[in-house]
Design a protein around this motif. Structure first.
Motif, PDB file in Angstrom:
ATOM      1  N   ALA A   9      14.381  -8.040  40.428  1.00 33.88           N
ATOM      2  CA  ALA A   9      15.521  -8.917  40.125  1.00 33.88           C
ATOM      3  C   ALA A   9      15.121  -9.977  39.099  1.00 33.88           C
ATOM      4  CB  ALA A   9      16.020  -9.579  41.408  1.00 33.88           C
ATOM      5  N   ALA A  10      13.905 -10.503  39.240  1.00 28.91           N
ATOM      6  CA  ALA A  10      13.441 -11.529  38.306  1.00 28.91           C
ATOM      7  C   ALA A  10      13.289 -10.950  36.900  1.00 28.91           C
ATOM      8  CB  ALA A  10      12.111 -12.101  38.780  1.00 28.91           C
ATOM      9  N   LEU A  11      12.804  -9.718  36.827  1.00 32.70           N
ATOM     10  CA  LEU A  11      12.604  -9.087  35.516  1.00 32.70           C
ATOM     11  C   LEU A  11      13.945  -8.790  34.843  1.00 32.70           C
ATOM     12  CD1 LEU A  11       9.683  -6.640  36.394  1.00 32.70           C
ATOM     13  CD2 LEU A  11       9.535  -8.724  35.040  1.00 32.70           C
ATOM     14  N   VAL A  12      14.906  -8.351  35.645  1.00 33.96           N
ATOM     15  CA  VAL A  12      16.236  -8.077  35.086  1.00 33.96           C
ATOM     16  C   VAL A  12      16.832  -9.373  34.518  1.00 33.96           C
ATOM     17  CG1 VAL A  12      18.614  -7.436  35.681  1.00 33.96           C
ATOM     18  CG2 VAL A  12      16.713  -6.039  36.495  1.00 33.96           C
ATOM     19  N   LYS A  13      16.628 -10.479  35.245  1.00 40.24           N
ATOM     20  CA  LYS A  13      17.083 -11.788  34.772  1.00 40.24           C
ATOM     21  C   LYS A  13      16.463 -12.133  33.421  1.00 40.24           C
ATOM     22  CE  LYS A  13      18.341 -15.138  38.332  1.00 40.24           C
ATOM     23  NZ  LYS A  13      17.774 -16.158  39.220  1.00 40.24           N
ATOM     24  N   ARG A  14      15.257 -11.652  33.207  1.00 42.38           N
ATOM     25  CA  ARG A  14      14.566 -11.955  31.947  1.00 42.38           C
ATOM     26  C   ARG A  14      14.848 -10.918  30.874  1.00 42.38           C
ATOM     27  NH1 ARG A  14      11.718 -14.463  35.817  1.00 42.38           N
ATOM     28  NH2 ARG A  14      10.427 -16.245  35.274  1.00 42.38           N
ATOM     29  N   GLY A  15      15.814 -10.038  31.120  1.00 48.40           N
ATOM     30  CA  GLY A  15      16.279  -9.154  30.061  1.00 48.40           C
ATOM     31  C   GLY A  15      15.733  -7.729  30.084  1.00 48.40           C
ATOM     32  N   HIS A  16      14.916  -7.388  31.103  1.00 41.83           N
ATOM     33  CA  HIS A  16      14.466  -5.994  31.189  1.00 41.83           C
ATOM     34  C   HIS A  16      15.607  -5.115  31.712  1.00 41.83           C
ATOM     35  CE1 HIS A  16      10.060  -6.562  30.687  1.00 41.83           C
ATOM     36  NE2 HIS A  16      10.361  -7.780  31.054  1.00 41.83           N
ATOM     37  N   SER A  17      15.552  -3.824  31.378  1.00 38.64           N
ATOM     38  CA  SER A  17      16.553  -2.917  31.937  1.00 38.64           C
ATOM     39  C   SER A  17      16.225  -2.690  33.417  1.00 38.64           C
ATOM     40  CB  SER A  17      16.516  -1.573  31.210  1.00 38.64           C
ATOM     41  OG  SER A  17      15.386  -0.836  31.626  1.00 38.64           O
ATOM     42  N   GLU A  18      17.234  -2.256  34.158  1.00 40.73           N
ATOM     43  CA  GLU A  18      17.060  -2.016  35.601  1.00 40.73           C
ATOM     44  C   GLU A  18      15.910  -1.040  35.870  1.00 40.73           C
ATOM     45  OE1 GLU A  18      18.587  -3.073  39.318  1.00 40.73           O
ATOM     46  OE2 GLU A  18      19.906  -3.338  37.577  1.00 40.73           O
TER      47      GLU A  18
END
Ligand code: ZN
Length: 347
Positions: free
Chosen positions: A189-198
């Motif tokens: 979830a944190a990575l998605v917040k930083r713009g990574h794809s799911e």
């Protein structure tokens, strides 16, 4: 970073937010737990909540008693919040190891002196000691007097992944907040917040071993490369049962190309091994017909299915254990090539 932006640790963060609101925060605290999971950020958020000039107060419905049912959080935007985030607020003091890797007695004397005065601007001075286990014993003793009779307007937060390195006298003065490794779900979830794809986020999170810090270090590009290599080596090993020579050849694919610096070599091999562990876990999932939504690497499912026959059951478990041991050996400073050679023979 205010409390609301901290990833995971909801219980501890809630406890801190309520204590700050009730002005019942202990004068000294130990933030203990693995590296890279947000202890320092939580300490910063606490310093902000203590000194924000426009704090947000929320009724906390989860709390049983009405009197304790409010939490406070920093706004994250006022001058005080911004200066704390940049590390330049006069009432938020940082101490961390210098070039020698230890925190010296002079550093502690300096902050102890400064903590004795009332805050310049804020409500409560925060002293954040990062990697507190690096305090030399003399420095711990110098700190002890202050921990025993803390100045009323200061809060000391000692951050450490190795609390056992602190003197028992220091430990006994500071209530301990035990931070746990983050779940893959929190990290993704944190990575998605930083713009990574799911899909990238899930794959990176699966290899991060509960550390958001590590997940952020592993860019998606690195991960894809590491996973390609791991998958290739697994396939080679599956195709060369009873042919050790061919296997040793595939170990060369596992070892980063020469030219990379020593420390980098190690880091790269480790990330390839973590990718391999993640693939083997998925293979195990597929072979037991578990829910495919639980796959960490759903984008390479067809390739994993091709490996299932070779690695289902006993062999998969043996391979997984071997990868784990290889990672341990790397941490223990074993040579990169030796580890790779040993591992491919175990697969
Ligand atoms: Zn603020």
């Amino acid at each position: 970073m205010p409390f609301r932006d901290i990833i995971g640790h909801r219980q501890l963060v809630g406890l801190l937010a309520r204590s700050v609101r009730r002005e019942s925060l202990p004068p000294s605290l130990i933030f203990a737990g693995p590296a890279g999971i947000g202890k320092r950020l939580t300490a910063l958020a606490t310093a902000q909540a203590l000194n924000c000039t426009a704090p947000v107060i929320t009724k906390d419905d989860s709390s049983a008693s009405a009197s304790s049912g409010e939490t406070i959080d920093a706004c994250g935007k006022c001058k005080a919040c911004k200066r704390i985030a940049r590390g330049v607020h006069p009432d938020v003091l940082f101490v961390e190891p210098g070039d020698t890797g230890s925190i010296k007695i002079e550093q502690v004397r300096d902050i102890v002196d400064r903590a004795a005065y009332r805050p310049f601007e804020g409500r409560r001075r925060a002293v954040i000691i990062d990697q507190a286990d690096a305090l030399v014993p003399a420095a711990q003793n110098a700190l002890l007097k202050t921990l025993e009779e803390p100045p009323p307007s200061s809060v000391f937060m000692l951050i450490t992944s190795r609390p056992d390195m602190l003197l028992p006298t220091v430990l006994s003065r500071c209530p301990r907040l035990q931070f746990r490794a983050l779940g893959p779900h929190d990290i993704a979830a944190a990575l998605v917040k930083r713009g990574h794809s799911e899909a990238d986020a899930r794959a990176v999170a699966a290899t991060a071993e509960g550390s958001l810090g590590r997940a952020l270090e592993t860019s998606a590009g690195d991960l894809v490369e590491a996973r390609d290599v791991a998958q290739h080596v697994l396939a080679q090993a599956a195709a060369s049962v009873g042919n050790p020579r061919k296997r040793i050849e595939s170990a060369q694919d596992l070892v980063p190309k020469p030219g990379a610096r020593g420390a980098d070599d190690r880091r790269q091999l480790a990330s390839r091994l973590r990718a391999m562990a993640s693939l083997l876990r998925d293979i195990e999932l597929l072979s037991t017909r578990a829910d495919v939504r639980a796959l960490a690497n759903p984008d390479v499912q067809p390739a994993l299915e091709r490996l299932t026959k070779a690695y289902e059951g006993e062999r998969g478990i043996r391979a997984f254990t071997a990868v784990d041991r290889a990672l341990g050996a790397l941490v223990g400073n074993a040579g990169v090539k030796i580890v790779a050679d040993w591992l491919v023979l175990q697969l």
